[in-house]
Design an enzyme around this catalytic site. Structure first.
Site, PDB file in Angstrom:
ATOM      1  N   ASP A   1      94.176  60.308  -2.303  1.00 32.46           N
ATOM      2  CA  ASP A   1      93.173  59.963  -3.755  1.00 32.46           C
ATOM      3  C   ASP A   1      92.160  61.329  -3.691  1.00 32.46           C
ATOM      4  O   ASP A   1      91.668  61.417  -2.369  1.00 32.46           O
ATOM      5  CB  ASP A   1      92.595  58.766  -3.812  1.00 32.46           C
ATOM      6  CG  ASP A   1      93.329  57.788  -4.328  1.00 32.46           C
ATOM      7  OD1 ASP A   1      94.293  58.088  -4.908  1.00 32.46           O
ATOM      8  OD2 ASP A   1      93.085  56.428  -3.696  1.00 32.46           O
TER       9      ASP A   1
ATOM     10  N   ASP B   1      97.568  58.163 -10.724  1.00 33.26           N
ATOM     11  CA  ASP B   1      97.037  56.618 -11.147  1.00 33.26           C
ATOM     12  C   ASP B   1      96.698  56.743 -12.533  1.00 33.26           C
ATOM     13  O   ASP B   1      96.803  55.895 -13.253  1.00 33.26           O
ATOM     14  CB  ASP B   1      95.986  56.440 -10.178  1.00 33.26           C
ATOM     15  CG  ASP B   1      96.229  56.521  -8.634  1.00 33.26           C
ATOM     16  OD1 ASP B   1      97.195  55.802  -8.404  1.00 33.26           O
ATOM     17  OD2 ASP B   1      95.248  56.623  -7.971  1.00 33.26           O
TER      18      ASP B   1
END
Length: 167
Positions: free
Chosen positions: A128, A146
């Site tokens: 991330d 995402d």
């Protein structure tokens, strides 16, 4: 009454090119982040008063769900992603290619799911790098995969409220 069959050329499977583009972009960005940024919050790059770039690992799912577990969640989320990808690809094969809205939504979810599965299988975690915040409150870090999954799911929800023409 007989059901008309859709050929491969006429089906929504033709939209899988979008999933491939999302997958390649996601993996490319993650590799750049891993190769060029130091790990953790201390190494974040402040971009805007509400946005940072950073490099963190997510061993769980959305919002680090189950990230503190012993590792079994890696394979659970990988299996779920494979099932969802298979199901959405099957649905795309039944939709005509001209049904752009749903095919784009399904392709976005597939591309994002495969991008995160790649991370889980290769690295054991999801990379991330996007950090949005307000004051001291930080939204959980996330990535392009995402975003694609969320946008695709949002499109499916919006589609459920749209008026359908009677056939």
């Amino acid at each position: 009454m007989s059901e008309t069959t859709i050929t491969f050329k006429q089906s929504g499977v033709r939209w899988l090119w979008l999933a491939i583009v999302i997958f390649i972009a996601d993996i490319s960005i993650k590799l750049v982040v891993m190769d060029n940024m130091g790990y953790g919050w201390a190494n974040r790059i402040e971009i805007l008063p509400f946005f940072n770039l950073l490099y963190v690992h997510n061993y769980g799912a959305a919002f680090s769900f189950l990230s503190e577990q012993a590792g079994w969640q890696r394979w659970l989320f990988t299996g779920i992603a494979f099932i969802v990808t298979g199901l959405l690809t099957y649905w795309m094969s039944k939709l005509p290619a001209k049904e752009k809205w749903n095919n784009i939504a399904y392709a976005m979810i597939i591309g994002g799911a495969v991008g995160n599965v790649f991370d889980r299988v290769v690295h054991g975690f999801v990379v991330d790098y996007l950090d949005f915040y307000w004051g001291t409150y930080h939204w959980p870090a996330f990535n392009l995969a995402d975003m694609a999954i969320c946008l695709g799911a949002g499109m499916i929800i919006i589609d459920s409220f749209r008026n359908k023409e009677a056939k």
